[in-house]
Enzyme design. Structure first.
Site, PDB file in Angstrom:
ATOM      1  CG  ASN A  55       4.742  23.528  37.938  1.00 54.48           C
ATOM      2  OD1 ASN A  55       3.617  23.954  37.685  1.00 54.48           O
ATOM      3  ND2 ASN A  55       4.980  22.242  38.162  1.00 54.48           N
ATOM      4  CD1 TRP A  56       3.882  29.694  40.022  1.00 53.66           C
ATOM      5  CD2 TRP A  56       2.015  30.899  39.705  1.00 53.66           C
ATOM      6  NE1 TRP A  56       4.245  31.019  39.927  1.00 53.66           N
ATOM      7  CE2 TRP A  56       3.128  31.777  39.731  1.00 53.66           C
ATOM      8  CE3 TRP A  56       0.741  31.439  39.515  1.00 53.66           C
ATOM      9  CZ2 TRP A  56       2.991  33.155  39.594  1.00 53.66           C
ATOM     10  CZ3 TRP A  56       0.602  32.812  39.377  1.00 53.66           C
ATOM     11  CH2 TRP A  56       1.708  33.674  39.415  1.00 53.66           C
ATOM     12  CE  LYS A  57       4.670  21.334  41.914  1.00 48.02           C
ATOM     13  NZ  LYS A  57       5.170  20.076  42.379  1.00 48.02           N
ATOM     14  CD  GLU A  74       3.279  17.477  40.697  1.00 45.16           C
ATOM     15  OE1 GLU A  74       2.656  18.434  40.191  1.00 45.16           O
ATOM     16  OE2 GLU A  74       4.224  17.635  41.508  1.00 45.16           O
ATOM     17  CD  GLU A 111      10.737  19.045  37.476  1.00 43.01           C
ATOM     18  OE1 GLU A 111      10.863  20.007  38.238  1.00 43.01           O
ATOM     19  OE2 GLU A 111       9.634  18.629  37.096  1.00 43.01           O
ATOM     20  N   GLY A 146       8.922  18.325  45.499  1.00 43.49           N
ATOM     21  CA  GLY A 146       8.005  18.633  46.599  1.00 43.49           C
ATOM     22  C   GLY A 146       8.336  17.899  47.887  1.00 43.49           C
ATOM     23  CB  SER A 186      13.449  20.206  46.944  1.00 41.88           C
ATOM     24  OG  SER A 186      12.326  19.354  47.144  1.00 41.88           O
ATOM     25  N   GLY A 219       8.952  24.499  42.008  1.00 46.98           N
ATOM     26  CA  GLY A 219       7.550  24.355  42.396  1.00 46.98           C
ATOM     27  C   GLY A 219       7.251  25.187  43.633  1.00 46.98           C
ATOM     28  N   GLY A 220       7.384  24.564  44.801  1.00 46.22           N
ATOM     29  CA  GLY A 220       7.012  25.206  46.067  1.00 46.22           C
ATOM     30  C   GLY A 220       7.591  26.610  46.245  1.00 46.22           C
TER      31      GLY A 220
HETATM   32  C1  PEP Z   1       8.101  20.982  40.209  1.00 49.46           C
HETATM   33  O1  PEP Z   1       6.926  21.206  40.422  1.00 49.46           O
HETATM   34  O2  PEP Z   1       8.472  20.786  39.051  1.00 49.46           O
HETATM   35  C2  PEP Z   1       9.036  20.975  41.330  1.00 49.46           C
HETATM   36  C3  PEP Z   1      10.306  20.761  41.090  1.00 49.46           C
HETATM   37  O3  PEP Z   1       8.523  21.194  42.581  1.00 49.46           O
HETATM   38  P1  PEP Z   1       9.366  21.521  43.919  1.00 49.46           P
HETATM   39  O4  PEP Z   1      10.302  22.655  43.573  1.00 49.46           O
HETATM   40  O5  PEP Z   1       8.339  21.918  44.932  1.00 49.46           O
HETATM   41  O6  PEP Z   1      10.113  20.295  44.283  1.00 49.46           O
END
Ligand code: PEP
Length: 251
Positions: free
Chosen positions: A10-12, A98, A168, A174, A214, A235-236
């Site tokens: 997920n590039w947000k 989010e 999640e 994040g 994460s 995400g990250g």
């Molecule tokens: C996400 O955006 O769904 C996510 C899990 O982010 P991260 O991996 O950065 O925690």
């Protein structure tokens, strides 16, 4: 039948178009040698066309970060399933934390998005998860049950590929804090049981449940070794080629 793992990025709201093309290109190359798992990326809406071009001929699945339920109409700021299909999107994130917590999306809006995606043949990834207050208040399973039941209300699931669920925990997204494998497996087992109450058992047992929060190259292997964890929503680490490539190649 074993469930086919899915690694989803997920590039947000990150990357320029040029950066997105380069990242997609590298991910396509990094995925070329994996045949026993699916790889998906969800770039920002504005980058879908450029990324779709780069992914043409690759195995990487293109997804959107959200989806409207109507084909067209007065829905300012929304993108329709038909528009997304024009770009070759076959999956869509729905109810990401989010969207729920920053933009106030309710279970009923999320349910509309889920049923809209299904109607137009796009596989939604329903994201569910508790806040830290809910976890500490002993409400985790209640929250997961409500979000899942309300999110999937009247959803016609005729085969397991029609839907993906992502657990999640909000406090792990994040933040660098990952749920322990025990916490993650426990939540996934709970969701699996819940799905078997909502859908036919043989379908429910095949629905993929991803863990998100994460995920990184150091924790992916142990997470993916849990019985009910069928993939990762990242995400990250999905924005860093080396990290995402390692996650795709989990053991
Ligand atoms: C996400 O955006 O769904 C996510 C899990 O982010 P991260 O991996 O950065 O925690």
């Amino acid at each position: 039948m074993p469930r086919r793992p899915l690694i989803a990025g997920n590039w947000k709201m990150h990357t320029s178009i040029a950066e997105a093309k380069e990242l997609a290109q590298t991910i396509a190359r990094a995925s070329a040698d994996v045949s026993d798992r699916d790889v998906m990326i969800a770039p920002p809406f504005t980058h879908l066309a450029a990324v779709a071009d780069v992914l043409a001929g690759s195995k990487v699945i293109l997804a959107s970060q959200n989806i409207c339920w109507e084909e067209k109409g007065a829905f300012t700021g929304e993108i329709s399933p038909v528009m997304l299909k024009e770009f070759g999107c076959s999956m869509a994130l729905v109810g990401h934390s989010e969207r729920r917590h920053v933009f106030g999306e309710t279970d009923s809006i999320i349910n509309k998005r889920i049923t809209g995606a299904l109607k137009f043949g796009i596989t939604p990834i329903l994201c569910v998860g508790e806040t830290i207050e809910e976890r500490e208040g002993g409400k985790t399973f209640g929250v997961l049950e409500t979000q899942t039941k309300k999110g999937l209300l009247n959803a016609e699931i005729t085969n397991a590929d029609r839907i993906v669920v992502a657990y999640e925990p909000v406090w792990a997204i994040g933040t660098g804090k990952t749920a322990t494998v025990e916490q993650a497996q426990e939540a996934h087992a709970f969701l699996r049981k819940l799905l078997s109450e909502l859908f036919e058992k043989n379908i429910a047992s095949q629905i993929r449940i991803l863990y998100g929060g994460s995920v990184n190259p150091d924790n992916v292997d142990v997470l993916m070794n849990q019985e009910d964890i069928d993939g990762a929503l990242v995400g990250g680490a999905a924005l860093k080629v080396g990290s995402f490539s390692r996650i795709i190649h989990f053991n």
